[in-house]
Design a protein around this motif. Structure first.
Motif, mmCIF file in Angstrom:
data_model
loop_
_atom_site.group_PDB
_atom_site.id
_atom_site.type_symbol
_atom_site.label_atom_id
_atom_site.label_comp_id
_atom_site.label_asym_id
_atom_site.label_seq_id
_atom_site.Cartn_x
_atom_site.Cartn_y
_atom_site.Cartn_z
ATOM 1 N N GLY A 186 0.736 -1.215 -0.035
ATOM 2 C CA GLY A 186 0.135 0.092 0.009
ATOM 3 C C GLY A 186 0.852 1.199 -0.032
ATOM 4 O O GLY A 186 0.352 2.320 -0.254
ATOM 5 N N GLU A 187 2.023 1.235 0.374
ATOM 6 C CA GLU A 187 3.054 2.391 0.373
ATOM 7 C C GLU A 187 3.342 2.711 -1.396
ATOM 8 O O GLU A 187 3.136 1.934 -2.147
ATOM 9 N N ARG A 188 3.681 3.845 -1.437
ATOM 10 C CA ARG A 188 4.086 4.267 -2.702
ATOM 11 C C ARG A 188 5.586 3.833 -2.757
ATOM 12 O O ARG A 188 6.531 4.190 -1.939
ATOM 13 N N PHE A 189 6.075 3.318 -3.972
ATOM 14 C CA PHE A 189 7.359 2.948 -4.284
ATOM 15 C C PHE A 189 8.103 3.940 -4.396
ATOM 16 O O PHE A 189 8.200 5.154 -5.010
ATOM 17 N N ASP A 190 9.303 4.308 -3.698
ATOM 18 C CA ASP A 190 10.203 5.262 -3.714
ATOM 19 C C ASP A 190 11.770 4.855 -4.015
ATOM 20 O O ASP A 190 12.101 3.903 -3.196
ATOM 21 N N MET A 191 11.981 4.798 -5.482
ATOM 22 C CA MET A 191 13.473 4.414 -5.787
ATOM 23 C C MET A 191 14.650 4.902 -5.184
ATOM 24 O O MET A 191 15.320 4.304 -4.960
ATOM 25 N N ASN A 192 14.341 5.924 -4.366
ATOM 26 C CA ASN A 192 15.456 6.624 -3.359
ATOM 27 C C ASN A 192 15.439 5.809 -2.120
ATOM 28 O O ASN A 192 16.316 6.395 -1.272
ATOM 29 N N ALA A 193 14.713 5.199 -1.642
ATOM 30 C CA ALA A 193 14.441 4.296 -0.301
ATOM 31 C C ALA A 193 15.395 3.185 -0.433
ATOM 32 O O ALA A 193 15.223 2.554 -1.440
ATOM 33 N N LEU A 194 15.539 2.699 0.637
ATOM 34 C CA LEU A 194 16.247 1.422 1.038
ATOM 35 C C LEU A 194 15.136 0.266 1.090
ATOM 36 O O LEU A 194 14.717 -0.146 2.411
ATOM 37 N N THR A 195 14.174 0.082 -0.055
ATOM 38 C CA THR A 195 13.238 -0.897 0.222
ATOM 39 C C THR A 195 13.418 -2.241 -0.757
ATOM 40 O O THR A 195 14.392 -2.049 -1.599
ATOM 41 N N ALA A 196 12.664 -3.172 -0.549
ATOM 42 C CA ALA A 196 12.461 -4.398 -1.599
ATOM 43 C C ALA A 196 11.595 -5.052 -1.946
ATOM 44 O O ALA A 196 10.690 -5.016 -0.890
ATOM 45 N N ALA A 197 11.498 -6.098 -2.845
ATOM 46 C CA ALA A 197 10.330 -6.788 -3.012
ATOM 47 C C ALA A 197 10.798 -8.251 -2.857
ATOM 48 O O ALA A 197 11.752 -8.644 -3.372
ATOM 49 N N HIS A 198 9.984 -9.124 -2.145
ATOM 50 C CA HIS A 198 10.327 -10.401 -2.009
ATOM 51 C C HIS A 198 8.946 -11.165 -1.904
ATOM 52 O O HIS A 198 8.032 -10.746 -1.751
ATOM 53 N N LYS A 199 9.032 -12.577 -2.607
ATOM 54 C CA LYS A 199 7.794 -13.178 -2.709
ATOM 55 C C LYS A 199 7.379 -13.681 -1.533
ATOM 56 O O LYS A 199 5.840 -13.800 -1.350
ATOM 57 N N THR A 200 7.843 -14.038 -0.370
ATOM 58 C CA THR A 200 7.363 -14.610 0.747
ATOM 59 C C THR A 200 7.468 -14.102 2.104
ATOM 60 O O THR A 200 6.835 -14.257 3.064
ATOM 61 N N LEU A 201 8.610 -13.107 2.201
ATOM 62 C CA LEU A 201 8.747 -12.403 3.780
ATOM 63 C C LEU A 201 7.656 -11.460 3.992
ATOM 64 O O LEU A 201 7.422 -10.899 3.132
ATOM 65 N N PRO A 202 7.478 -11.528 5.312
ATOM 66 C CA PRO A 202 6.363 -10.441 5.804
ATOM 67 C C PRO A 202 6.936 -8.930 5.397
ATOM 68 O O PRO A 202 8.157 -8.775 5.686
ATOM 69 N N PHE A 203 5.903 -8.293 5.302
ATOM 70 C CA PHE A 203 6.027 -6.648 5.059
ATOM 71 C C PHE A 203 6.740 -5.999 6.116
ATOM 72 O O PHE A 203 6.178 -6.635 7.443
ATOM 73 N N GLY A 204 7.615 -5.492 6.284
ATOM 74 C CA GLY A 204 8.253 -4.695 7.125
ATOM 75 C C GLY A 204 9.551 -5.459 7.704
ATOM 76 O O GLY A 204 10.309 -4.829 8.496
#
Length: 192
Positions: free
Chosen positions: A117-135
């Motif tokens: 539900g967050e907006r993707f920010d290419m300058n933030a240190l975030t990632a996408a994973h298939k199974t790990l919980p959000f956060g």
């Protein structure tokens, strides 16, 4: 009442302000010591001569109230107290997830909503994973260079066969996979 003599009964029946007016109007000699009851409470009339000559203003009272706090005093701690400002934060424990292939996503998806539900920010240190919980926080390590970055999972993916994690462009820059677009990495799940 004849105007020159006021009885104590008259003073008791009058309101405090009216009683003062009556006493002031008659000039009765006993008025300086008179006591009277109004609304079940006794009030003493104090002659002007008995009042202090100088009454400090409210501002003076306020200023004097804090004089004792002008000098800062270092608080004393009991012997068993621990100064938490000197304690180093504990390094989070890492659970190895294993090797994998990381890719990155950037400008094309910048500002779009993620699966969390967050907006993707290419300058933030975030990632996408298939199974790990959000956060979840994951340390991504480039074994070739030793560079690492900690990312927070806020999206689902990658949806390309053979890829294990999609990191933001900022994270990809830190581990050095922007040029190639993807790379072999080691993944560790952090406990906090």
């Amino acid at each position: 009442m004849d105007g020159t003599r006021i009885t104590r009964a008259a003073l008791r029946m009058a309101t405090p302000l009216a009683a003062l007016a009556l006493l002031g109007a008659t000039g009765a000699s006993w008025a300086q010591d008179a006591q009277f009851a109004a609304d079940s409470s006794a009030t003493r009339v104090v002659p002007e001569a008995a009042q202090p000559a100088f009454q400090p203003s409210e501002a003076a009272h306020f200023e004097n109230a804090f004089v004792r706090f002008a000098e800062p005093v270092e608080p004393s701690l009991p012997d068993h107290a621990v100064d938490i400002t000197t304690i180093e934060p504990a390094e989070p424990t890492a659970t190895p997830i294993g090797p994998g292939i990381a890719s990155y996503y950037g400008r094309k998806f910048h500002g779009r909503p993620t699966a969390s539900g967050e907006r993707f920010d290419m300058n933030a240190l975030t990632a996408a994973h298939k199974t790990l919980p959000f956060g979840s926080r994951v340390r991504v390590i480039n074994p070739r260079t030793g560079a690492s970055v900690v990312v927070r999972i806020n999206d689902r993916g990658p949806f390309v066969r053979g890829r294990d994690i999609d990191v933001s462009r900022a994270a990809a820059e830190q581990i050095g996979i922007v040029r190639s677009g993807h790379g072999r990495v080691e993944l560790e799940l952090l406990d906090s």
